[in-house]
Design an enzyme around this catalytic site. Structure first.
Site, PDB file in Angstrom:
ATOM      1  N   SER A 150       0.839  -1.197   0.000  1.00 55.91           N
ATOM      2  CA  SER A 150       0.000   0.000   0.000  1.00 55.91           C
ATOM      3  C   SER A 150       0.875   1.248   0.000  1.00 55.91           C
ATOM      4  O   SER A 150       1.813   1.348   0.790  1.00 55.91           O
ATOM      5  CB  SER A 150      -0.902   0.019   1.240  1.00 55.91           C
ATOM      6  OG  SER A 150      -1.810  -1.043   1.225  1.00 55.91           O
ATOM      7  N   LEU A 151       0.534   2.204  -0.868  1.00 55.92           N
ATOM      8  CA  LEU A 151       1.268   3.468  -0.963  1.00 55.92           C
ATOM      9  C   LEU A 151       0.389   4.647  -0.561  1.00 55.92           C
ATOM     10  O   LEU A 151       0.623   5.781  -0.975  1.00 55.92           O
ATOM     11  CB  LEU A 151       1.787   3.674  -2.387  1.00 55.92           C
ATOM     12  CG  LEU A 151       2.679   2.572  -2.961  1.00 55.92           C
ATOM     13  CD1 LEU A 151       3.057   2.890  -4.396  1.00 55.92           C
ATOM     14  CD2 LEU A 151       3.928   2.371  -2.110  1.00 55.92           C
ATOM     15  N   GLY A 152      -0.638   4.393   0.238  1.00 62.06           N
ATOM     16  CA  GLY A 152      -1.512   5.466   0.684  1.00 62.06           C
ATOM     17  C   GLY A 152      -2.284   6.075  -0.468  1.00 62.06           C
ATOM     18  O   GLY A 152      -2.862   5.372  -1.301  1.00 62.06           O
TER      19      GLY A 152
ATOM     20  N   GLY B  67      -1.858   4.863  -4.228  1.00 58.14           N
ATOM     21  CA  GLY B  67      -2.285   3.578  -4.741  1.00 58.14           C
ATOM     22  C   GLY B  67      -1.566   2.402  -4.124  1.00 58.14           C
ATOM     23  O   GLY B  67      -1.279   2.384  -2.925  1.00 58.14           O
TER      24      GLY B  67
ATOM     25  N   GLY C  50      -6.500  -0.391   4.274  1.00 57.32           N
ATOM     26  CA  GLY C  50      -5.646  -1.568   4.113  1.00 57.32           C
ATOM     27  C   GLY C  50      -6.382  -2.862   4.390  1.00 57.32           C
ATOM     28  O   GLY C  50      -6.153  -3.882   3.722  1.00 57.32           O
ATOM     29  N   ASP C  51      -7.273  -2.841   5.376  1.00 51.66           N
ATOM     30  CA  ASP C  51      -8.046  -4.040   5.697  1.00 51.66           C
ATOM     31  C   ASP C  51      -9.004  -4.398   4.564  1.00 51.66           C
ATOM     32  O   ASP C  51      -9.216  -5.582   4.270  1.00 51.66           O
ATOM     33  CB  ASP C  51      -8.834  -3.828   6.997  1.00 51.66           C
ATOM     34  CG  ASP C  51      -7.931  -3.464   8.158  1.00 51.66           C
ATOM     35  OD1 ASP C  51      -6.772  -3.926   8.178  1.00 51.66           O
ATOM     36  OD2 ASP C  51      -8.375  -2.713   9.048  1.00 51.66           O
TER      37      ASP C  51
END
Length: 314
Positions: free
Chosen positions: A219-221, A224, A251-252
């Protein structure tokens, strides 16, 4: 999406999640807010909620203890999420999220080690449930004092039952999951750098692919997510715009998307990436972690997916 087989989630360090919404958070100032929204949480519980919302069969295995554990168990029962709760003496920790019109501020208690007997009971409950599962999800932090072998043992349970596993944790536990051969790992950029010592996401992800792990989703916030498969090119997916909302469950939701597909036997990296990013984005639009907006289908259609290289700004 509909998984025929069970999405089994294990949450070693559950939390009673309390979320307050404030128009604008100003440090050092007093804020008047509505009553907190309270949910049984922890990353694995959020994964189970999202997967169930999207039609998957789920079972959440976790612990519950103390006064907060009573409230935790009552809320989980009222939510209708099928669960197995291992009773422990240590109180279930609390997690506080304060969401304003810019971002979310989160305070997570570390939790307490429930002890060797509780860990054995958690593992036994996982073994019992794995026979009917299509994927095993190990998600969230570990409390201080948790045994080093816990995550590898859970991954090996999945392997013994011939099912995929996806692990979303951090630090040494992430490295242990990679060594044990978890099918998919899902760190964020900071967790990956912490675990590997490498700031560049592609280089960090590739260090986790030396064994049986097939895919790392990073994850890159707001930028993307990247998918780094064991074989094949790395891919980057993002929406063309940045969404404003509550990112605490994003993220979940990504893990939930991957778990539903893995339970259905889908392992194609691009398919997993597209669903993970679309569901993650849809989670940002919801006030609480553990649910996603129906706009996820729209987001899946509008994703920009490209090859990823270290020179790309991501």
């Amino acid at each position: 999406m509909m998984a025929e087989r069970l999405v089994l989630t294990v949450t070693p360090n559950p939390a009673l999640d309390m979320t307050w919404h404030a128009g604008r958070l100003s440090p050092g100032e007093t804020h008047r807010v509505d009553a907190a929204q309270v949910r049984a949480g922890g990353k694995g519980l959020n994964v189970a909620r999202v997967a169930a919302q999207q039609g998957a069969r789920v079972l959440a295995v976790t612990t519950s203890g103390g006064a907060t554990g009573i409230e935790f168990a009552a809320e989980l029962e009222s939510s209708g999420i099928p669960s197995v709760l291992v009773p422990v003496a240590a109180p279930t920790r609390r997690s506080v999220a304060i969401v304003d019109d810019r971002d979310a501020t989160v305070l997570n208690e570390r939790g307490q080690d429930p002890g060797a007997d509780a860990w054995r009971a958690l593992i036994e409950a996982t073994v019992d449930a794995a026979a009917s599962a299509g994927v095993l999800v190990v998600s969230g932090s570990l409390p201080p004092g948790a045994p080093d072998e816990l995550v590898p043992v859970l991954v090996h349970i999945a392997q013994a039952h011939g099912i995929a596993s996806i692990v979303d944790t951090s630090g040494p536990a992430m490295l242990a999951a990679a060594r044990a051969g978890a099918t998919v790992l899902k760190p964020n950029r900071a967790e990956l750098a912490e675990a590997t010592g490498l700031d560049e996401p592609l280089a960090g992800a590739r260090t986790l692919l030396d064994g049986e792990t097939r895919l790392v989703l990073v994850s890159l916030g707001t930028e993307g997510m990247i998918a780094v498969p064991h074989d094949g090119p790395a891919l980057h997916a993002r929406l063309p715009e940045v969404l404003v909302g509550n990112p605490t469950g994003a993220g979940d939701a990504a893990v939930a998307a991957a778990s539903v597909l893995l339970a259905a036997g889908v392992e194609d990296p691009e398919t997993l990436l597209r669903a993970a990013v679309a569901w993650s984005a849809a989670a940002v639009l919801e006030p609480l972690a553990g649910s996603i907006s129906p706009r996820h289908a729209e987001f899946a259609e509008r994703l920009v997916v490209t090859a990823y290289a270290p020179t790309e700004t991501a």
